[in-house]
Structures are given as C-alpha cells and as structure tokens.
Design an enzyme around this catalytic site. Sequence first.
Site, PDB file in Angstrom:
ATOM      1  N   ASP A 105      27.194  -1.998  68.346  1.00 43.39           N
ATOM      2  CA  ASP A 105      26.269  -0.975  68.678  1.00 43.39           C
ATOM      3  C   ASP A 105      24.697  -1.525  68.846  1.00 43.39           C
ATOM      4  O   ASP A 105      24.415  -2.685  68.805  1.00 43.39           O
ATOM      5  CB  ASP A 105      26.001  -0.297  67.120  1.00 43.39           C
ATOM      6  CG  ASP A 105      26.952   0.530  66.610  1.00 43.39           C
ATOM      7  OD1 ASP A 105      28.163   0.781  67.289  1.00 43.39           O
ATOM      8  OD2 ASP A 105      27.247   0.478  65.407  1.00 43.39           O
TER       9      ASP A 105
HETATM   10  N1  URA Z   1      30.497  -1.847  62.786  1.00 44.64           N
HETATM   11  C1  URA Z   1      29.615  -1.038  63.102  1.00 44.64           C
HETATM   12  O1  URA Z   1      29.264   0.037  62.454  1.00 44.64           O
HETATM   13  N2  URA Z   1      28.722  -1.380  64.055  1.00 44.64           N
HETATM   14  C2  URA Z   1      28.695  -2.311  64.807  1.00 44.64           C
HETATM   15  O2  URA Z   1      28.067  -2.624  65.951  1.00 44.64           O
HETATM   16  C3  URA Z   1      30.020  -3.090  64.668  1.00 44.64           C
HETATM   17  C4  URA Z   1      30.890  -2.657  63.743  1.00 44.64           C
END
Ligand code: URA
Length: 267
Positions: A105
Amino acid sequence: MSKTVRLDKFLADAGKGTRSEVKKYIQKGLVEINGQTAKKPEQKVGTEDRVLFKGEEITREPEYVYYLLHKPAGYVSATEDKRDRTVMELIPSHRKGLFPAGRLDKDTEGLLLITDDGALAHELLSPSRHVEKTYFVRAEGLVTEEDKEKLEKGIDIGEKRQTLPARVKLLEKEDISGAGTLRHVRPETLPEVYTELLLTIREGKFHQVKRMMEAVGKPVIYLKRISMGPLVLPEDLKKGECRPLTEEEIRKLKEAGRASGKNPKKC
Ligand code: URA
C-alpha cells in the site's frame, strides 16, 4: 536453461555490423565462442557462452533484472500513476518491462521486488503459490493471546474463505532494540496502548494485513514488509534505496517460486 540466439543475430544486436557483414566476419574466423573459432552463423549462443569478436569479449545485457527496493511510504506500487509518485521512480534502470512484483500500500514501507521476469513474478504471486511474507506490524491496542490464536488459525476478513493459517510473534521491547530490519522511525504520537508484532502470511489479498488486524479490533498504525520468501530487507538498505539481487538471492527466489505451489495449506 538460458535463452539462446543465433550467432549472427547476437553479433548484429551487439552492434558489430549488419547480419550479412557479421556472417563474413564469422567466415574470416574473427569470432570465438568459448575459446573455439566459430564457423557457422546459425550456431546458437546462450548467456553462459563467452563470445569474443576480434579478440574482445562481447558483454551483453542480462536476460532479466531483479532489484530489491526499500519502499518508503508515499509511493504507489505501480508502473505509472496519474496522481502519485510510483516506486519505479526509485529504480535507476530504464529497462522496458520492469514492474513491481506484488503490491505494498502507499503508506506501507519495506521490501519490494522490482523485475522484468514476468514468469518468476507469476510463480511467486499467483494465488495458489504465494510465498511467505513477513510484516512488522504496529497495531493500536493490546493484541492478546486470543487475538494471536485467531490470526494464526485463519480469520474472516469478508472474503469467501477465511485467511490461511498465519504465524504471529508478539514482540517485546528487547526484540526490537537493535534488531536491524525491525528498526523504524517512531512517530511522535503513539496511542497510549499499542502492540508490535511480526505477522507471516502466504496470501496477498487486498489490504490483507490491515484487514486481519481490523478483524481482531486492533487497527494497523504502521506496516513494514521485512521479508518475502528467501529475501530479507537488508539492514543497511535505507528507505528509498534499492540494490540488484545477488546471484544467490535470484537462485533462492526461483527455487521458492517453484516450491511454493507444493504445500499450499501450511504456513
Ligand atoms: N497488507 C496490507 O494490508 N498492506 C500492505 O501493503 C501489504 C499487506
């Protein structure tokens, strides 16, 4: 097995002349392959062959490239984006076809593989073959032994099926101080009660870690991926920096891609 090409094409691609010119050079005995004078333009050469033209070695681009990036927050895991900076801006190579293998993310930090090896990325990421990924998680509230068990058994995050079994290690302060990849910038403001833990999962559902932590009522306030299969975020790789994978890392990653489909139920 490495990809092979005809010798005349190989020489022409390396800028040594047109196809008909390089054929003449071959006939004149100006080209050597692994110490032997080459005789046929149609002879195949692969990445492990040493080719000399007029006594000088022809170096060539590797078939694929692999970078390990320490992704900072604020960058999206995409090759292009209209609004945000992408992780590709942090990669020194302009080779066509490079992409992030997997997604973190925008606000997640940590290890991200950037490559142009689509087949390997597919092996590592396809739903049935996901390799283990470990995240350092800082979550609001106190994560209890009961929460740990739920996360480890598999939990409902609103998908058709529960998440696959995961591994959880609740961290004590001693685990973190001086523990290389776990070191991270502490925000000025932390909630009064929070928990730090390592969570290892083998799937890659959208916002999976955040949704798992939400499901036990302990929302994520900081997330960093510290390993993916055999790759570990190096302690000396600063946020925003990347480095090419070593030969050993590439070999282990390929092994992990091949092996990860074989035992899908265990974590
Ligand atoms: N899980 C998440 O919630 N975000 C990420 O960036 C990676 C795994």
